[in-house]
Write an enzyme that holds these catalytic residues in place. Structure first.
Site: not given
Length: 264
Positions: A13-16, A18, A20, A141, A154
């Site tokens: 997920t979130g892999s377009t 950075g 990911g 993180s 965060y």
């Protein structure tokens, strides 16, 4: 060590972009069929085009879905009903003032950073358990343990991810499925890189100088004295997604450049 993931399907997920994106590429290089995910068709199409050009023999597909919502997660699951490897990477961070934040900002961030992983794991884990093999990785993180005062929300979401990942590892014990969390430190990812570019522009310095100032003021305990690359984080994730990592589960694995001053 040669990691071979041929025959495995991975959802990232979130892999377009950075971390990911680097994870998706790393898994594809190891032979996995990879499903990338992003919020917009444009982002997914651009990432797919670039990754297919880079790895023409790889099996890479894309799904547009906002996994911060129930509807988005349901859409992803409908398109990809089964997976052997689930990388819960979707998330974001933003500087803020704790005293001026609204409840809605906290809740929105929790939906993206935490509930996206809860919802996807809830769907994919039972099938992994039935097959007797699976890998789930939450991208947390070092801020989960080193809470930043200008991004307390965060830090809280990243701590929550550690609790979810450990609890799930306990839940699937003995099934052949592993669940782990990976804790990057300051990384040259899209979000942090853009922040450093903006800081450099405002101060009239280079991005490299802005990064060093950030480390000196915000993460002075770094041992590598630089930002990690997204590939360095991805290397850890690819390993814990592999057969070779079969005895590693319930762990919080640091790729933080030594920022956390702890030996455990």
């Amino acid at each position: 060590m040669h990691i071979q993931l041929k025959g495995r399907k991975a959802v990232v997920t979130g892999s377009t972009a950075g971390i990911g994106r680097a994870i998706a590429e790393g898994l594809a290089r190891a032979g996995a069929a990879v499903v990338i995910n992003g919020r917009t068709q444009e982002r997914v199409d651009v990432a797919l085009g670039q990754m297919r050009a880079l790895l023409p023999e790889a099996d890479i597909t894309g799904v547009v879905a906002d996994v911060s919502t129930q509807e988005g997660c349901a859409g992803l699951i409908a398109r990809v009903p089964s997976a052997d490897i689930l990388i819960n990477n979707a998330g974001t961070a933003r500087l803020n003032n704790f005293f001026k934040q609204h409840d809605s900002e906290w809740l929105d961030l929790f939906q993206l950073n935490v509930m996206s992983g809860v919802r996807t794991a809830r769907h994919y884990l039972p099938k992994m358990m039935e097959r007797g093999w699976g890998r789930v990785v939450f991208i947390s993180s070092e801020s989960a343990l080193n809470i930043p005062k200008d991004m307390i929300d965060y830090g809280v979401t990243k701590t929550a991810m550690l609790a979810v990942s450990r609890g799930l590892a306990e839940l699937v014990a003995g099934t052949g499925v592993t669940v782990n969390a990976v804790l990057p430190g300051p990384t040259d990812s899209e979000i942090l890189s853009n922040w450093m570019k903006s800081t450099a522009h405002d101060k009239g310095i280079s991005q490299a100088e802005a990064e060093q100032q950030f480390l000196q003021t915000m993460r002075p305990t770094t041992l590598i004295k630089r930002f990690a690359t997204t590939e360095e984080v991805a290397n850890m994730v690819v390993y814990v997604s592999s057969e070779q990592a079969s005895a590693t589960t319930g762990a919080a694995l640091r790729v933080d450049g030594g920022v956390l001053r702890s030996i455990a």
